[in-house]
Design an enzyme around this catalytic site. Structure first.
Site, PDB file in Angstrom:
ATOM      1  N   LYS A  42       0.868  -1.166   0.000  1.00 38.92           N
ATOM      2  CA  LYS A  42       0.000   0.000   0.000  1.00 38.92           C
ATOM      3  C   LYS A  42       0.911   1.222   0.000  1.00 38.92           C
ATOM      4  O   LYS A  42       1.961   1.204   0.648  1.00 38.92           O
ATOM      5  CB  LYS A  42      -0.862  -0.066   1.266  1.00 38.92           C
ATOM      6  CG  LYS A  42      -1.873   1.018   1.427  1.00 38.92           C
ATOM      7  CD  LYS A  42      -2.707   0.718   2.680  1.00 38.92           C
ATOM      8  CE  LYS A  42      -3.690   1.824   2.977  1.00 38.92           C
ATOM      9  NZ  LYS A  42      -4.477   1.552   4.179  1.00 38.92           N
ATOM     10  N   SER A  51      -9.275   1.364   3.051  1.00 34.46           N
ATOM     11  CA  SER A  51      -8.548   2.221   2.152  1.00 34.46           C
ATOM     12  C   SER A  51      -7.537   1.473   1.277  1.00 34.46           C
ATOM     13  O   SER A  51      -7.077   2.024   0.291  1.00 34.46           O
ATOM     14  CB  SER A  51      -7.810   3.303   2.952  1.00 34.46           C
ATOM     15  OG  SER A  51      -6.890   2.724   3.853  1.00 34.46           O
ATOM     16  N   SER A 100      -8.828  -1.168   7.039  1.00 36.85           N
ATOM     17  CA  SER A 100      -8.317  -1.038   5.671  1.00 36.85           C
ATOM     18  C   SER A 100      -7.583  -2.239   5.097  1.00 36.85           C
ATOM     19  O   SER A 100      -7.293  -2.264   3.897  1.00 36.85           O
ATOM     20  CB  SER A 100      -7.417   0.178   5.576  1.00 36.85           C
ATOM     21  OG  SER A 100      -8.239   1.305   5.569  1.00 36.85           O
TER      22      SER A 100
HETATM   23  N1  GLN Z   1     -12.468   3.374   6.670  1.00 37.37           N
HETATM   24  C1  GLN Z   1     -11.737   3.748   7.842  1.00 37.37           C
HETATM   25  C2  GLN Z   1     -11.403   5.218   7.813  1.00 37.37           C
HETATM   26  O1  GLN Z   1     -11.678   5.860   6.849  1.00 37.37           O
HETATM   27  C3  GLN Z   1     -10.515   2.888   8.021  1.00 37.37           C
HETATM   28  C4  GLN Z   1      -9.336   3.319   7.241  1.00 37.37           C
HETATM   29  C5  GLN Z   1      -8.061   2.576   7.552  1.00 37.37           C
HETATM   30  O2  GLN Z   1      -8.065   1.515   8.169  1.00 37.37           O
HETATM   31  N2  GLN Z   1      -6.968   3.135   7.101  1.00 37.37           N
HETATM   32  O3  GLN Z   1     -10.896   5.751   8.753  1.00 37.37           O
END
Ligand code: GLN
Length: 471
Positions: free
Chosen positions: A77, A152, A176
């Site tokens: 990522k 994400s 994510s």
């Molecule tokens: N969807 C969650 C957020 O927007 C988790 C994102 C993540 O784990 N980086 O905060």
């Protein structure tokens, strides 16, 4: 196709000289050439000649050949700094940033002989659940390109589903790794907070961020975790708990293991097909000798409000370093979603509001820890859905911030408490889209979760399915 093989099968073929690192790299780049224009999983693809040169060097090294990851191409990522390879966090603020040093996780993988081939798309700074909040174009779900690959970390998950790398490194602050794993039909492990060093990870919310593997199977995740886990002098929050040989502990029977089935995760709001698939998975675990019991985990519904105070508060502080002066481009390049989070976080931390919001959320955090501990004293794992719904069409989450937050309902409390959780496919909906479940465990119980996942995958076919976009 070589990318269909497991890490251990590839390692055996490499040792016996049936294949070389160059064969894998060559095939993977061919697949990337065909598939990535359809799904847009990569932000930065490492130059093929450079990857081949490294593969050639690897082929000549004997020393590192001890790790099963030796010679295997992986992606990350784009939330980790990688020396000499552009790192953006999917934001134009860092569009042209080439880091001078590497994250510990990347360094460890390189030391094991693995080969980085790409930095993957994501919601900028980790802010999102659909890889739509990115400055590099959305990542499409390989099972249906009109839908999101999740977020994400949509890029790494879509890449693994499409066989564009052998394994990936994700980052999970509130889901994510698990959300895109569920929506792309693959396996992802959110580790216990502190299990893997965060040094060189671009911080979203430092008390929640965790670094972990994404791959085709629980077995592959075990091999990766063995390499990346452990105490790191550069990260004071990394744990001195010894790194277990996770891959050696997969085979044991799961007979007698106790699994909790919390009713709050299965209330209305959960998609009917997801519920059905997980109830079926419960039966599979029972048929393997596990004991599954209904339990209650009250307060689940407070997870999203608590998370959306804590995470934005921390991100407002972490993103202050991108001031456009020391490095990075102008702050106005932050997306609307990111600006919204910086503003909410700053508000929640400001004097006068601190007690009402941030402090209260921290108190709630302690209560979540108690509630999970109560259950996990009696159970080895908790079986739960990953997302309330199936992969959304583009715009569905982006245009509706509340729906966007609710997509995190089942994942965020795990980060709030710091527990490990393994997400894996457990079926397909009538539309042909994958369905995921998660197994949440005690602190540092990754080996139990991976063994549960591995035993499940030995008796079920879901992890072997390919998305249609490959055809
Ligand atoms: N969807 C969650 C957020 O927007 C988790 C994102 C993540 O784990 N980086 O905060």
């Amino acid at each position: 196709m070589l990318a269909d093989f497991s890490i251990i099968e590839l390692a055996k073929k490499m040792r016996s000289k049936e294949i070389s690192p160059m064969d894998v790299i060559t095939e993977i780049y061919e697949t990337i050439g065909k598939i990535d224009k359809k799904i847009n999983a990569f932000i930065t693809l490492v130059d093929k000649e450079q990857a081949l040169r490294i593969a050639q060097k690897r082929a000549k090294t004997r020393e590192a050949a001890r790790s099963p990851l030796f010679g295997l191409p992986y992606v990350m990522k784009d939330a980790y700094v990688t020396a000499g390879v552009r790192t953006t966090a999917a934001s134009k603020v860092l569009d042209d940033f080439v880091p001078p040093y590497s994250a510990t996780v990347h360094r460890k993988l390189e030391d094991a002989g693995a080969i980085l081939i790409g930095k993957m798309n994501m919601d900028a700074w980790g802010h999102g659940a659909s890889t739509e909040n990115t400055d590099y174009g959305v990542t499409k779900n390989p099972w249906d390109i009109t839908r999101s690959a999740g977020g994400s970390g949509g890029g790494p998950a879509a890449a693994i589903a499409s066989r564009l790398a052998i394994f990936a490194i994700g980052e999970d602050t509130g889901g994510s790794i698990r959300n895109p794993a569920a929506w792309c039909g693959i396996t992802g492990l959110k580790v216990t907070y502190g299990r893997v060093s965060r040094y060189g990870a671009i911080a979203y919310a430092s008390s929640l961020d965790s670094v972990g593997p994404t791959a085709k199977t629980a077995e592959d995740c075990a091999h990766v975790l063995e390499v990346i886990g452990g105490k790191d002098p550069y990260d004071a929050t990394s744990s001195p708990q010894p790194v277990v040989r996770y891959s050696g502990e997969l085979q044991g029977s799961i007979r007698g293991k106790k699994i909790a089935f919390p009713k709050e995760f299965f209330k209305e709001g959960l998609d009917g097909e997801i519920r059905k698939a997980i109830v079926e998975a419960r039966r599979v675990f029972e048929s393997l000798g596990a004991v599954v019991e209904d339990v209650s985990l009250p307060m689940l519904e407070y997870g999203v409000p608590v998370y959306y105070i804590l995470a934005p508060s921390e991100t407002s502080s972490n993103l202050a370093r991108y001031d456009g002066i020391r490095y990075g481009n102008e702050r106005e390049l932050f997306t609307q979603e990111t600006k919204r989070r910086i503003m909410t976080g700053t508000y929640a931390l400001s004097s006068g509001y601190y007690d009402a919001y941030y402090k209260k959320a921290q108190k709630a955090r302690s209560i979540f820890i108690e509630k999970y501990t109560d259950i996990l004293q009696h159970f080895d794992a908790i079986l739960a859905p990953v997302t309330p719904g199936m992969p959304p069409k583009f715009g569905e989450l982006l245009d509706d911030p509340v729906k966007n937050m609710m997509a995190d309902l089942y994942t965020v409390t795990v980060n709030i408490v710091g527990l490990p959780s393994l997400a894996l496919a457990c079926g397909f909906g009538s539309s042909g889209l994958p369905i995921g479940m998660q197994l949440i465990g005690r602190m540092f119980s990754e080996s139990t979760l991976l063994a549960l996942g591995h035993n499940y995958q030995k008796t079920t076919p879901w992890h072997k399915k390919h998305p249609g976009v490959l055809a």
